[in-house]
Enzyme design. Structure first.
Site, PDB file in Angstrom:
ATOM      1  N   CYS A 182       0.831  -1.204   0.000  1.00 33.78           N
ATOM      2  CA  CYS A 182       0.000   0.000   0.000  1.00 33.78           C
ATOM      3  C   CYS A 182       0.866   1.255   0.000  1.00 33.78           C
ATOM      4  O   CYS A 182       2.028   1.226   0.379  1.00 33.78           O
ATOM      5  CB  CYS A 182      -0.902   0.018   1.225  1.00 33.78           C
ATOM      6  SG  CYS A 182      -1.850  -1.490   1.466  1.00 33.78           S
ATOM      7  N   ARG A 241       3.664   0.119  -6.486  1.00 30.04           N
ATOM      8  CA  ARG A 241       3.680  -0.742  -5.310  1.00 30.04           C
ATOM      9  C   ARG A 241       2.594  -1.817  -5.364  1.00 30.04           C
ATOM     10  O   ARG A 241       2.630  -2.782  -4.605  1.00 30.04           O
ATOM     11  CB  ARG A 241       3.509   0.100  -4.039  1.00 30.04           C
ATOM     12  CG  ARG A 241       4.640   1.087  -3.827  1.00 30.04           C
ATOM     13  CD  ARG A 241       4.314   2.085  -2.719  1.00 30.04           C
ATOM     14  NE  ARG A 241       4.384   1.512  -1.408  1.00 30.04           N
ATOM     15  CZ  ARG A 241       5.457   1.492  -0.635  1.00 30.04           C
ATOM     16  NH1 ARG A 241       6.583   2.006  -1.067  1.00 30.04           N
ATOM     17  NH2 ARG A 241       5.425   0.971   0.564  1.00 30.04           N
ATOM     18  N   TRP A 264      -3.830  -2.316  -1.050  1.00 30.54           N
ATOM     19  CA  TRP A 264      -3.720  -3.703  -1.528  1.00 30.54           C
ATOM     20  C   TRP A 264      -4.397  -4.562  -0.473  1.00 30.54           C
ATOM     21  O   TRP A 264      -3.977  -4.590   0.678  1.00 30.54           O
ATOM     22  CB  TRP A 264      -2.253  -4.066  -1.693  1.00 30.54           C
ATOM     23  CG  TRP A 264      -1.987  -5.363  -2.375  1.00 30.54           C
ATOM     24  CD1 TRP A 264      -2.080  -5.620  -3.716  1.00 30.54           C
ATOM     25  CD2 TRP A 264      -1.546  -6.587  -1.774  1.00 30.54           C
ATOM     26  NE1 TRP A 264      -1.714  -6.925  -3.976  1.00 30.54           N
ATOM     27  CE2 TRP A 264      -1.387  -7.536  -2.812  1.00 30.54           C
ATOM     28  CE3 TRP A 264      -1.259  -6.974  -0.464  1.00 30.54           C
ATOM     29  CZ2 TRP A 264      -0.962  -8.845  -2.574  1.00 30.54           C
ATOM     30  CZ3 TRP A 264      -0.841  -8.273  -0.231  1.00 30.54           C
ATOM     31  CH2 TRP A 264      -0.692  -9.194  -1.286  1.00 30.54           C
ATOM     32  N   ASN A 324      -0.678   1.529   6.228  1.00 25.10           N
ATOM     33  CA  ASN A 324      -0.002   0.406   5.589  1.00 25.10           C
ATOM     34  C   ASN A 324       0.358  -0.607   6.677  1.00 25.10           C
ATOM     35  O   ASN A 324       0.765  -0.222   7.767  1.00 25.10           O
ATOM     36  CB  ASN A 324       1.288   0.832   4.900  1.00 25.10           C
ATOM     37  CG  ASN A 324       1.040   1.721   3.707  1.00 25.10           C
ATOM     38  OD1 ASN A 324      -0.089   1.874   3.260  1.00 25.10           O
ATOM     39  ND2 ASN A 324       2.110   2.320   3.201  1.00 25.10           N
ATOM     40  N   GLY A 325       0.283  -1.898   6.356  1.00 23.11           N
ATOM     41  CA  GLY A 325       0.651  -2.919   7.328  1.00 23.11           C
ATOM     42  C   GLY A 325      -0.553  -3.708   7.776  1.00 23.11           C
ATOM     43  O   GLY A 325      -1.624  -3.677   7.160  1.00 23.11           O
ATOM     44  N   GLU A 344      14.438 -17.569 -12.108  1.00 25.71           N
ATOM     45  CA  GLU A 344      14.067 -16.165 -12.305  1.00 25.71           C
ATOM     46  C   GLU A 344      13.291 -15.993 -13.605  1.00 25.71           C
ATOM     47  O   GLU A 344      12.324 -15.224 -13.665  1.00 25.71           O
ATOM     48  CB  GLU A 344      15.324 -15.295 -12.294  1.00 25.71           C
ATOM     49  CG  GLU A 344      15.091 -13.815 -12.509  1.00 25.71           C
ATOM     50  CD  GLU A 344      14.247 -13.149 -11.432  1.00 25.71           C
ATOM     51  OE1 GLU A 344      13.815 -12.000 -11.672  1.00 25.71           O
ATOM     52  OE2 GLU A 344      13.997 -13.754 -10.370  1.00 25.71           O
ATOM     53  N   LYS A 404       9.460 -14.507 -13.858  1.00 23.41           N
ATOM     54  CA  LYS A 404       9.062 -13.363 -14.665  1.00 23.41           C
ATOM     55  C   LYS A 404       7.892 -13.719 -15.576  1.00 23.41           C
ATOM     56  O   LYS A 404       6.945 -12.950 -15.728  1.00 23.41           O
ATOM     57  CB  LYS A 404      10.238 -12.872 -15.511  1.00 23.41           C
ATOM     58  CG  LYS A 404      11.311 -12.166 -14.723  1.00 23.41           C
ATOM     59  CD  LYS A 404      10.780 -10.849 -14.141  1.00 23.41           C
ATOM     60  CE  LYS A 404      11.531 -10.462 -12.886  1.00 23.41           C
ATOM     61  NZ  LYS A 404      11.227 -11.234 -11.695  1.00 23.41           N
ATOM     62  N   GLU A 423       4.699 -14.132 -13.476  1.00 20.82           N
ATOM     63  CA  GLU A 423       4.266 -12.888 -12.846  1.00 20.82           C
ATOM     64  C   GLU A 423       3.456 -12.013 -13.789  1.00 20.82           C
ATOM     65  O   GLU A 423       2.447 -11.438 -13.382  1.00 20.82           O
ATOM     66  CB  GLU A 423       5.487 -12.078 -12.379  1.00 20.82           C
ATOM     67  CG  GLU A 423       6.074 -12.499 -11.057  1.00 20.82           C
ATOM     68  CD  GLU A 423       7.241 -11.614 -10.653  1.00 20.82           C
ATOM     69  OE1 GLU A 423       7.311 -11.255  -9.467  1.00 20.82           O
ATOM     70  OE2 GLU A 423       8.079 -11.272 -11.511  1.00 20.82           O
ATOM     71  N   HIS A 442      13.703 -37.024 -13.523  1.00 21.81           N
ATOM     72  CA  HIS A 442      13.154 -37.436 -12.228  1.00 21.81           C
ATOM     73  C   HIS A 442      11.740 -36.903 -12.000  1.00 21.81           C
ATOM     74  O   HIS A 442      11.326 -36.716 -10.858  1.00 21.81           O
ATOM     75  CB  HIS A 442      14.072 -36.976 -11.097  1.00 21.81           C
ATOM     76  CG  HIS A 442      15.417 -37.633 -11.112  1.00 21.81           C
ATOM     77  ND1 HIS A 442      15.594 -38.980 -10.913  1.00 21.81           N
ATOM     78  CD2 HIS A 442      16.650 -37.124 -11.331  1.00 21.81           C
ATOM     79  CE1 HIS A 442      16.878 -39.284 -10.993  1.00 21.81           C
ATOM     80  NE2 HIS A 442      17.541 -38.170 -11.252  1.00 21.81           N
ATOM     81  N   LYS A 500       4.625  -4.441  -5.216  1.00 16.53           N
ATOM     82  CA  LYS A 500       6.046  -4.210  -5.428  1.00 16.53           C
ATOM     83  C   LYS A 500       6.840  -4.409  -4.148  1.00 16.53           C
ATOM     84  O   LYS A 500       7.820  -5.125  -4.107  1.00 16.53           O
ATOM     85  CB  LYS A 500       6.258  -2.797  -5.974  1.00 16.53           C
ATOM     86  CG  LYS A 500       7.718  -2.455  -6.258  1.00 16.53           C
ATOM     87  CD  LYS A 500       8.269  -3.320  -7.372  1.00 16.53           C
ATOM     88  CE  LYS A 500       9.687  -2.969  -7.703  1.00 16.53           C
ATOM     89  NZ  LYS A 500      10.265  -3.869  -8.709  1.00 16.53           N
TER      90      LYS A 500
END
Length: 610
Positions: A2, A27, A74, A99-100, A482, A486, A489, A505, A605
């Site tokens: 947020c 964010r 968020w 926020n939090g 990575e 990407k 995401e 395997h 973010k």
């Protein structure tokens, strides 16, 4: 996640609040809102969706005021809807953005209901507004009420609070979530980070953990956790407003991909001279600590964790130092055996990642030799709380999917590893050659960016796919991780990564004509084994897309896949170089699929809650 913006000024603050929210869109959020003090009353506008929806609401129903607070939310408690959007008000008199997470919100809610307060949202935040309002009922000032309220809030928070009874004042406080003060001329601001305020000031005060700040347009006073008035250092930001604009690029992510040669240059600049790493780049007398290191514990999350995985291969292969790495959210909840002379290494782009910060604080109680932070934000909590620091200097990264954060973290980690290797007896000839390879990294990344037209064409073959498999060996296995991250995401294609040797395997069962397999193939001692793995894919009719070193010979039939040649520049820097085409692939696939590249669904973010 947020974002908070607040202002006390001589002018209408609504345009400032909106501009600040726009700067914080990176964010991640699902609703937005603001509240201003007008004639002793609080007026509010909130919308679900993007800040542009809030702007449209305000165009139809304008608000104005010289004191105000604003927020992008968020969702954590309650679905994304207008009732749950911030700011939250109590009796039309006290307004809060937060926020939090307030962990004891349920108990506080029951207590406040018993006092007659009616709740209109499902959020944990609304309890703050009602609690402050209750504490002001006997004439207590807004600052004193907030000071009395925050010891009762268990969890993480950054808050900004206003009241119609004190129309020129904003109170801010933080614990576990970042908050900074912007200093203007006859005006003061609050923001989750400097990017929210850089268009109105370049003068900032960063609040310490537990701080409270009392702002009017002409005064600013910080109080510590004990309630004592304290001075906090004033900083002049070198960030420019242009740095958070897209410029000629369609998306922030593409801009940041193409900024990587410059960003890595900034990471290395002033730290390498000729064929040597300069002394004291990790801090005065850092060598005295580093030469004692016999084990490294890396803690990180997400993309930073992948950078740490690469560093583990380097540390053990070049410096001969054992290395453990753990996801921060797991590290703090298990009993860790700390080997003698262990260095705690935390990696974070923002320096405010809640799990990484909590792991650092936990680590300080476990007897490590010292703590080392690799970070992009100079005044972040992680930097302030670590013994040694190496800044990545990547500049602002707005896109939720990290790109230049990863390559600059790898660059910073390479500097640290080479210094530890030198202290542990790495042969001089090999040391100087590797330093030279590292110095060439910006040029190698620039060369890799020239592959964009090829990769954009390749992306068309992924548009209709629902799954993808990434393979790598050695230090390039984390690069595969990575690359998969990407792609998933921003394109929403389900992607997994495996060490190539693990193909037989289990993952080989998934390979068919509908499962593209993306592989990184540098020219190293594992190449021949990797070629065998690739033949296993071809034998099952899988589409094989190989990013191979220039001097690697791999068969390309052009029908069931493709081979793209990359000049990796040597084993040390190959992970950073090979990452770039994988970033471009994810980007172009996402664009073709029509997703929101910079703000993918459900993601934030800066993850400042657990």
């Amino acid at each position: 996640m947020c974002g908070i913006v607040a202002a006390a000024a001589q002018r209408d603050v609504v345009p400032i609040l909106i501009a600040g929210l726009q700067a914080l869109e990176y964010r991640g959020y699902d609703s937005a809102g603001l509240s201003v003090v007008n004639g002793g009353a609080l007026e509010r506008a909130r919308t679900v969706g993007k800040v542009r929806e809030l702007e449209a609401r305000l165009a139809a129903q304008p608000l104005a005021g010289t004191t105000g607070i604003a927020h992008t939310r968020w969702a954590t408690h309650g679905v994304p809807n207008e009732a749950n959007a911030h700011p939250h008000l109590s009796e039309g008199s006290v307004g809060v953005v937060h926020n939090g997470i307030i962990e004891n919100h349920a108990e506080l809610r029951e207590e406040l209901r018993g006092l007659g307060y009616r709740f209109t949202s499902d959020t944990d935040t609304e309890v703050i507004a009602h609690l402050v309002h209750h504490l002001m009922r006997d004439g207590t000032s807004l600052r004193e009420a907030v000071q009395a309220a925050i010891p009762r809030l268990h969890g993480a928070y950054a808050i900004a609070v206003v009241s119609g009874t004190e129309p020129d004042r904003v109170i801010g406080a933080r614990r576990g979530s970042p908050l900074c003060v912007g200093i203007g001329i006859g005006e003061h601001f609050l923001g989750s980070d400097v990017q929210a305020l850089i268009k109105v000031t370049n003068q900032f005060v960063y609040l310490d953990e537990g701080d409270l700040v009392d702002l009017t347009r002409t005064t600013m006073q910080v109080y510590d956790e004990a309630g004592q008035a304290v001075e906090r250092r004033l900083h002049t930001s070198e960030l420019s407003a242009d740095a958070v604009e897209r410029g000629e690029y369609r998306h922030y992510m593409l801009k940041e991909i193409f900024e990587q040669p410059r960003a890595v240059t900034e990471t290395l600049e002033g730290r390498i001279a000729g064929d040597r790493i300069l002394p004291n780049i990790f801090g005065v007398d850092a060598d005295k600590l580093l030469e004692r290191v016999r084990h490294v514990q890396i803690v990180a999350c997400g993309t930073s964790y992948h950078a740490g995985l690469v560093a583990r291969y380097w540390l053990e292969g070049l410096a001969g130092i054992p290395c453990s790495i753990e996801v921060a959210s797991e590290y703090r909840y298990r009993k860790v055996v700390v080997p003698k002379d262990s260095l705690f290494l935390a990696i974070s782009q923002s320096g405010e990642t809640a799990d990484t910060l909590a792991a650092l604080r936990e680590g300080k109680q476990r007897g490590y030799l010292g703590s080392f932070a690799i970070c992009n934000v100079p005044e972040s909590s992680l930097v302030r709380e670590s013994d040694l620091v190496l800044m990545t200097r990547a500049g602002p990264e707005i896109g939720v999917a990290s790109t230049k954060a990863f390559t600059t973290q790898l660059s910073a980690l390479a500097l640290l590893v080479l210094e530890l290797a030198r202290l542990n007896g790495l042969a001089e000839e090999r040391y100087t050659r590797l330093v030279g390879d590292l110095a060439s990294l910006p040029r190698r990344i620039a060369d890799a960016l020239e592959l964009e037209p090829q990769i954009a064409a390749l992306a068309e073959r992924f548009v209709s796919k629902n799954h993808a498999l990434f393979l790598g060996r050695g230090a390039n296995y984390p690069v595969a991780l990575e690359g998969a991250l990407k792609l998933k995401e921003i394109s929403y294609i389900h992607a997994e990564a495996y060490p190539a040797g693990e193909l037989k395997h289990g993952p080989l069962a998934l390979v068919d004509e509908d499962m593209p397999v993306i592989t990184v193939a540098p020219n190293n001692q594992l190449l021949e084994k990797l070629k065998s793995n690739l033949e296993e894919v071809r034998a099952r009719g899988g589409e094989l897309f190989v990013f191979a070193d220039n001097d690697v010979e791999i068969r390309d039939d052009g029908v069931r896949g493709a081979v793209i040649k990359v000049d990796s520049g040597g084993n040390l820097i190959a992970p950073a170089v090979f990452t770039v085409p994988l970033q471009l692939l994810a980007y172009h696939v996402a664009v073709l699929r029509g997703t929101d590249v910079d703000q993918p669904r459900n993601l934030a973010k800066s993850v400042t809650v657990e």
